[in-house]
Design a protein around this motif. Structure first.
Motif, short mmCIF file in Angstrom:
data_model
loop_
_atom_site.label_atom_id
_atom_site.label_comp_id
_atom_site.label_asym_id
_atom_site.label_seq_id
_atom_site.Cartn_x
_atom_site.Cartn_y
_atom_site.Cartn_z
N ASP A 40 8.58 -0.84 -1.76
CA ASP A 40 9.31 -1.44 -0.64
C ASP A 40 8.91 -2.91 -0.56
N GLU A 42 9.08 -5.82 2.45
CA GLU A 42 9.43 -6.05 3.85
C GLU A 42 9.02 -7.46 4.26
N THR A 52 4.92 -2.89 -0.81
CA THR A 52 4.19 -1.63 -0.79
C THR A 52 4.65 -0.81 -1.99
N THR A 122 -0.64 -2.07 -0.99
CA THR A 122 0.06 -3.07 -0.19
C THR A 122 -0.40 -4.45 -0.63
#
Length: 153
Positions: A40, A42, A52, A122
């Protein structure tokens, strides 16, 4: 089915956008896409981002991250465990194969930190535009230019 788009007319009428057109041409090429590991991206603030990556089964020392010249490369390679031949799997669904993920970063985006927790890696990114590259207010007339920073819109 994807078709290649010719950016040549745009390249002739622009200056300094070669990197952008290279990225567009690369993204339109028909190639085998590997979706492992899933990830992901973001936006966590005005100038901050977080990637992530789901890397279940990997330890921190089996992951390598290299950031250089607008590119971030994350690679993972599982360490061979001696005596692992004794395990007999009925079903093996947890992927632990080696991987490499590449991310193109915009100018002035740097990695500010990384953390591995519960199988999720992350990576925090921040865009730090140098003071010399920020917009400046220029006075009109015979005066010398003001060097105060203009407010971002």
């Amino acid at each position: 089915m994807r078709t290649n788009f010719d950016f040549t007319p745009y390249r002739r009428s622009t200056v300094g956008f070669d990197n952008l057109f290279d990225l567009l041409e690369t993204s339109t090429r028909a190639a085998t896409v590997d979706n492992y590991p899933p990830f992901d991206i973001e936006r966590s603030g005005d100038d901050s981002y977080r990637i992530t990556i789901a890397i279940a089964g990997f330890k921190a020392d089996e992951i390598e991250m290299v950031a250089q010249a607008n590119k971030l490369v994350v690679t993972g390679k599982k360490a061979e465990v001696e005596g692992d031949d004794t395990r007999q799997f009925v079903h093996r669904g947890i992927a632990t194969r080696a991987f490499e993920r590449r991310f193109e970063l915009a100018d002035y985006v740097t990695v500010s930190g990384a953390n591995l927790d519960n199988g999720l890696l992350t990576i925090d990114l921040v865009r730090e535009v140098p003071e010399a590259m920020r917009p400046r207010k220029i006075a009109i007339g015979g005066q010398t230019p003001q060097l105060e920073v203009a407010k971002a819109a």
